[in-house]
Design an enzyme around this catalytic site. Sequence first.
Site, PDB file in Angstrom:
ATOM      1  N   LEU A  20       5.821  -3.156  -3.633  1.00  0.00           N
ATOM      2  CA  LEU A  20       6.894  -2.489  -4.592  1.00  0.00           C
ATOM      3  C   LEU A  20       8.234  -2.390  -3.797  1.00  0.00           C
ATOM      4  CD1 LEU A  20       4.717  -0.046  -6.211  1.00  0.00           C
ATOM      5  CD2 LEU A  20       5.535  -1.890  -7.378  1.00  0.00           C
ATOM      6  N   GLY A  21       8.051  -2.295  -2.495  1.00  0.00           N
ATOM      7  CA  GLY A  21       9.239  -1.958  -1.789  1.00  0.00           C
ATOM      8  C   GLY A  21       8.677  -2.220  -0.201  1.00  0.00           C
ATOM      9  N   ARG A  22      10.037  -2.257   0.818  1.00  0.00           N
ATOM     10  CA  ARG A  22       9.512  -2.360   2.073  1.00  0.00           C
ATOM     11  C   ARG A  22      10.703  -1.776   2.884  1.00  0.00           C
ATOM     12  NH1 ARG A  22       6.094  -5.897   4.086  1.00  0.00           N
ATOM     13  NH2 ARG A  22       5.966  -6.942   2.296  1.00  0.00           N
ATOM     14  N   GLY A  23      10.415  -1.213   4.208  1.00  0.00           N
ATOM     15  CA  GLY A  23      11.455  -0.598   4.697  1.00  0.00           C
ATOM     16  C   GLY A  23      10.794  -0.809   6.335  1.00  0.00           C
ATOM     17  N   GLY A  26       7.240   0.114   7.275  1.00  0.00           N
ATOM     18  CA  GLY A  26       6.197  -0.432   6.423  1.00  0.00           C
ATOM     19  C   GLY A  26       6.418  -0.703   5.158  1.00  0.00           C
ATOM     20  N   VAL A  28       5.385  -0.388   0.497  1.00  0.00           N
ATOM     21  CA  VAL A  28       4.443   0.160  -0.516  1.00  0.00           C
ATOM     22  C   VAL A  28       4.222  -0.956  -1.538  1.00  0.00           C
ATOM     23  CG1 VAL A  28       4.738   1.989  -2.214  1.00  0.00           C
ATOM     24  CG2 VAL A  28       5.894   2.366  -0.368  1.00  0.00           C
ATOM     25  N   LYS A  42       0.667   3.044   0.220  1.00  0.00           N
ATOM     26  CA  LYS A  42       1.482   2.934   1.444  1.00  0.00           C
ATOM     27  C   LYS A  42       0.962   2.567   2.677  1.00  0.00           C
ATOM     28  CE  LYS A  42       5.224   5.761   3.098  1.00  0.00           C
ATOM     29  NZ  LYS A  42       6.079   7.008   3.148  1.00  0.00           N
ATOM     30  N   ASP A 138      13.004  15.089   3.473  1.00  0.00           N
ATOM     31  CA  ASP A 138      13.593  14.146   3.293  1.00  0.00           C
ATOM     32  C   ASP A 138      13.879  14.181   1.638  1.00  0.00           C
ATOM     33  OD1 ASP A 138      15.077  11.685   3.505  1.00  0.00           O
ATOM     34  OD2 ASP A 138      13.010  10.337   3.652  1.00  0.00           O
TER      35      ASP A 138
END
Length: 703
Positions: A20-23, A26, A28, A42, A138
């Site tokens: 679903l997403g990456r940073g 790590g 998700v 996650k 955050d």
Amino acid sequence: MDEDPLVGLVLAGCRIERPLGRGGMGAVYLARDAAGDEVVVKVLAPEVALDPQVRRRFAREGDALGRLPPHPALVRLRAVAADAEPPAIVMDLVEGAPLSRLARGGQDRLAPLAIARAGRDVAGALAVVHAQGLLHRDVKPANVIVRPDGRATLVDFGVARDAFRSGLTRSGHMVGSTHFMAPEQWRGDPLDARADLYGLGATLYHALTGRPPCTGADPAELMDRVLAGDVAPPRQLAPEVPLELERVVLQLLSADPRFRYPRAGDVADDLERVLAGQPARYPCLVPDGGPRLALLPGRRFTLGRDPGCEVALEHPTVSREHAQLRREDGGWVLRDLRSSYGTRVNDERLAGARALAHGDVVRVGDVRLRFDDPLAAARAVRADAAVAEPAREARAPALVDLLAARGDPRAALALLERLAPDPLEDLAIAALLGQEAAAASAWRPEDGALAARSLARLAGGDPGGLEGWLGWWCGARATLPAQLVPEGRAPWAARVVVGGAARDVTLEAGAPPLQVGRDERCGLVLDHGEVSRLHATLLRLHRRVVVRDEGSRSGTRLLGRPVRAAFVEPHAELALGPVRLRVEAADDLPGLPRAGPFHLVDAPRFERLAALAHPSTATGLVACLHEARAAAGADALARALAPDDAPGLARDLRETLARRAALARAVLPRLLGADPGDDLGAWGALLARRRGGLGPQVGHLHA
């Protein structure tokens, strides 16, 4: 593009379907659990997971989520696999779009009142987070998911920390998203709940205007603007924003946390007011029959006839620059600027400066203004772990026991102190009766388990262990009622000793926590290079003192053992890095024999001694017979203490008195050599004749 190696694998009982997403830390993933439900997993990046500090922070996110009670605006934790390879956290899938995608200027933008509704939901979620002693740290548009029905959910606790700890980050290291970080985060100052509220204000500002409140060509310029509070009012960029909503946002974005909303619940209340078309609460001047003049944004407001004044007043008795109102450390201060017709406060001519209080009447020339600051009293109490302790009210121990067993919020402190054995009770029993009796009546693990279950009913969940419960207490105690504590067991006067009497710091019952560290703002400053800026905190409960490590670099040790949170026994040595200190009694230790008919101990301990027919319990058992007569007044007492559940409390009180009376009737004949039956006078006379040979006495008073 290479296929993701985790797709198709099972992590924490869930099969990974797609990213679903990456940073940088790590990724998700969308996954399905064993029941086939869609969930979010996650996962830490393998290269990042090699860093023990990062793994601990990741585990903390799972711990933070696990401590939170259910709330419609909080993402629900399903499982934590912090020790797995790679570490993973499983959460509910929240359907919807991030608020960052719905901001002004975007194709799917939300209307201002829809943004206010989302802000209200997030503020309610933050109130729950803060009540558990946690900070999010955050809060930003990407971490607020707006569902299709318009409700908002706060997600991503990856940098959450306990409000009673400094976290795992190094001193001065920033954690958060720069455009939404509070000024105190930029400075590396200790944080409290108000930092999250700044993040909420910046999030709402971005959603309403399409840009963050402060921008800069580089981080240094951005920091300068954030620290200066250089924020354009939202309506300058988005005129459709309702005026009262703008004022809520501006109050959230105060550069000085003392002038923000004090608590997330206050923000939720004001956003509800805005949605209902009512005015929010903020500092203002209210002229007779005129609109409120908001004292936002900024620190200095000149009152005068000049159109350039922040508070422009068109009246011939008002000078061009007549008076000035400034936010200062102690609050709002008014000064006359050598005006022609003078300035008055509550009909007294102003000479020099004067601090204003909510409701004061100010006359600028002949213009009458009322000063309103509805949240001033709430702001006077800090919103973090150092809030004032709730008041204490001494009650009969049996009543405290019964209310504690029912999870009554007035007994939270009493329950907290029962989570682990109290060495002062051991000292008392050993001094009065000897080591054998102390061992026979010792605290048992089930005593702590009972206390934890009662606390869990009160808190809506079990945060796990003493550390978790202390975090809950530090967050929740500001909202708890006056605490009921057992009468007849006065708390000891504790003091901290570091290298001699010159460093004494007294820990008073009911005082805020004592922060210990190298930072000059700590209550106890330890000037040593191996002591962290905020190293540990000492918290005085009622009879007991707790030490809690604040994520320090060199750790905290109690009696040579590393600890994160622990009860401190009198005279036990604490080591904060290389610095040694002790918590001592400033007077005689409690638990030693005191004046009065007998020394009071906890009910389980007394009943264990009585069941052994220990002669020390004779006086207390005769008291049990007398106090069984108090059952007739149980209804009235229960109505006074618990009007909503008076019948249940009265029933429990009668049962307690009857059970202890039955114990007395079974044991006393063996101790006193006779059985006068129901004749209480005869029991008293018999006790008086035998009293000299029974030795020191202990007891547990009832109602």
